[in-house]
Design a protein around this motif. Structure first.
Motif, PDB file in Angstrom:
ATOM      1  N   ALA A 100       0.877  -1.172   0.000  1.00  0.00           N
ATOM      2  CA  ALA A 100       0.000   0.000   0.000  1.00  0.00           C
ATOM      3  C   ALA A 100       0.916   1.224   0.000  1.00  0.00           C
ATOM      4  O   ALA A 100       1.708   1.408   0.928  1.00  0.00           O
ATOM      5  CB  ALA A 100      -0.905   0.011   1.221  1.00  0.00           C
ATOM      6  N   ILE A 101       0.830   2.047  -1.054  1.00  0.00           N
ATOM      7  CA  ILE A 101       1.787   3.145  -1.192  1.00  0.00           C
ATOM      8  C   ILE A 101       1.080   4.446  -1.562  1.00  0.00           C
ATOM      9  O   ILE A 101      -0.054   4.459  -2.044  1.00  0.00           O
ATOM     10  CB  ILE A 101       2.878   2.840  -2.243  1.00  0.00           C
ATOM     11  N   GLY A 102       1.769   5.529  -1.332  1.00  0.00           N
ATOM     12  CA  GLY A 102       1.299   6.860  -1.676  1.00  0.00           C
ATOM     13  C   GLY A 102       2.335   7.856  -1.180  1.00  0.00           C
ATOM     14  O   GLY A 102       3.388   7.483  -0.655  1.00  0.00           O
ATOM     15  N   ALA A 103       2.019   9.133  -1.297  1.00  0.00           N
ATOM     16  CA  ALA A 103       2.940  10.153  -0.783  1.00  0.00           C
ATOM     17  C   ALA A 103       3.119  10.017   0.720  1.00  0.00           C
ATOM     18  O   ALA A 103       4.152  10.411   1.259  1.00  0.00           O
ATOM     19  CB  ALA A 103       2.422  11.544  -1.137  1.00  0.00           C
ATOM     20  N   PHE A 104       2.133   9.442   1.408  1.00  0.00           N
ATOM     21  CA  PHE A 104       2.211   9.320   2.876  1.00  0.00           C
ATOM     22  C   PHE A 104       3.397   8.474   3.318  1.00  0.00           C
ATOM     23  O   PHE A 104       3.910   8.644   4.426  1.00  0.00           O
ATOM     24  CB  PHE A 104       0.906   8.758   3.440  1.00  0.00           C
TER      25      PHE A 104
END
Length: 420
Positions: free
Chosen positions: A334-338
């Motif tokens: 699970a990826i993103g800028a966070f």
């Protein structure tokens, strides 16, 4: 005399080799201490979306960059920072500090505040980036006082000159194989205002999608050089300048924990911690393109909507991801800028055969988040699908190093969105 000469040549070669090996580290956006919470580096432009903007500013630095981060500790720690000048590939340049900084390269982080009324105690720190003399890639490195080797985090930022003009264009891929899934970035740069000897060799470009570095395109070669018009063109036909369009991002809202936000199915809380269980997701691998909302292109912003709560009362929540699908042989994240788009142990999901789903947990500060599920293999968008119509944000960074230059300058920058 000859033996002495050979000795000096040997020593010089040895030292050059050692320097090359030492400087080969590629600096990333990273956390090196488990106590580091949310980290943000953004331009102070006094708009509602400033925290989601890329840390890229002009050399005149009329806009400042603010570094803000939390340490999940009860007490304040004395922290310092230094600035590292990097080449276009994010390895350390050979420049001395005095060549790119106006100040001594040790900056005390004096501004901090304690969290208020939170289950997870933290200290919020902030500092403005110092002025620099040169354009280029930079890294701010934060460490404990007097211990520059005890680094707790690093963050990239870019300072650029606008010495060239960039004419970007976007379209579906010209490759028949990728026409339905890829987005193609064609562009040209005009360097009339610069004195360039060998433009085909002296310019380098980097293409980015949604402010990401993990899938950026480096070392894209120009397809033609029109010396009469001082123009380099980048119009490829073998997908060298293609990005997977991906899909519109998934999202969730944890600005409140006294009731369920969007795409949150359950909130559990006690005196010590808060857990938010996201609504079970499904694979979108066989879906058709649909844009039901305007997403944030993978970004996030910090905010609490609890009644009467201030910024320092934004708490940390254990967010539980749940993707119901059949198991695949590759790792799933699970990826993103966070989490800086990192595919590592903290972002990896574990398959639960009883629930027939991939599950994982991330500790996140209250706010609103975009994210996606990434498969670490030949088809990273297996659970998301990819469409040429997807709205994404792109930027083009142009670097220049002349024959006598010791480091790469950033001489051009352009940002634009793909329009379905």
């Amino acid at each position: 005399m000859k033996s002495r000469l050979h000795l000096w040549v040997f020593v010089a070669c040895f030292m050059a080799g050692s320097a090359t090996a030492q400087d080969s580290q590629v600096y990333q956006n990273q956390k090196f201490d488990q106590a580091v919470g949310t980290v943000q580096l953004y331009p102070l432009v006094n708009t509602g979306d400033q925290e989601m903007r890329a840390p890229i500013i002009t050399l005149d630095q009329t806009t400042e960059l603010l570094l803000q981060f939390d340490m999940l500790t009860e007490e304040y720690d004395i922290l310092q920072a230094k600035i590292i000048h990097c080449n276009s590939d994010w390895t350390k340049s050979v420049l001395n500090d005095i060549e790119f900084l106006y100040d001594y390269n040790t900056f005390d982080i004096r501004d901090f505040e304690y969290s208020e009324n939170t289950r997870q105690l933290y200290v919020n720190y902030w500092m403005k980036m110092p002025r620099v003399k040169l354009s280029g890639n930079y890294v701010v490195q934060v460490y404990r006082e007097g211990r520059p080797d005890d680094v707790i985090l690093t963050r990239r930022f870019i300072v650029y000159e606008q010495n060239i003009s960039i004419n970007p264009g976007y379209r579906a891929s010209t490759s028949v194989r990728f026409r339905q899934s890829n987005q193609q970035i064609d562009f040209a740069i005009n360097y009339t205002a610069m004195d360039v000897t060998n433009p085909m060799r002296e310019f380098k470009v980097v293409l980015r999608q949604n402010n990401r570095w993990d899938n950026a395109i480096f070392d894209l070669q120009p397809t033609s050089d029109n010396r009469a018009n001082s123009t380099l063109e980048y119009r490829h036909f073998n997908a060298e300048n293609n990005f997977k369009g991906g899909n519109e991002f998934r999202f969730f809202d944890i600005r409140v924990y006294n009731f369920r936000g969007i795409n949150v199915s359950r909130i559990d809380k006690d005196n010590k911690r808060i857990d938010a269980y996201l609504a079970t997701s499904e694979s979108r691998g066989n879906s058709v393109y649909s844009q039901s909302r305007q997403d944030m292109n993978g970004s996030f912003f910090i905010m609490t909507n609890e009644t009467g709560a201030s910024y320092l009362e934004a708490d940390y929540i254990h967010v539980h991801f749940d993707l119901k699908t059949s198991q695949v042989p590759q790792e799933v994240y699970a990826i993103g800028a966070f989490n800086d788009w990192a595919k590592n142990e903290s972002s990896r999901l574990t398959y639960n055969p009883q629930a027939q789903s991939y599950q994982g947990v991330a500790l996140l500060k209250q706010g609103y988040y975009d994210y996606m599920y990434w498969v670490d293999g030949d088809d990273p968008y297996l659970f998301e699908n990819s469409f040429y119509q997807t709205e994404n944000e792109y930027d083009i960074l142009v670097y220049y190093r002349g024959f006598t230059d010791l480091a790469d300058r950033v001489v051009g920058f352009a940002s634009f969105k793909s329009v379905p």
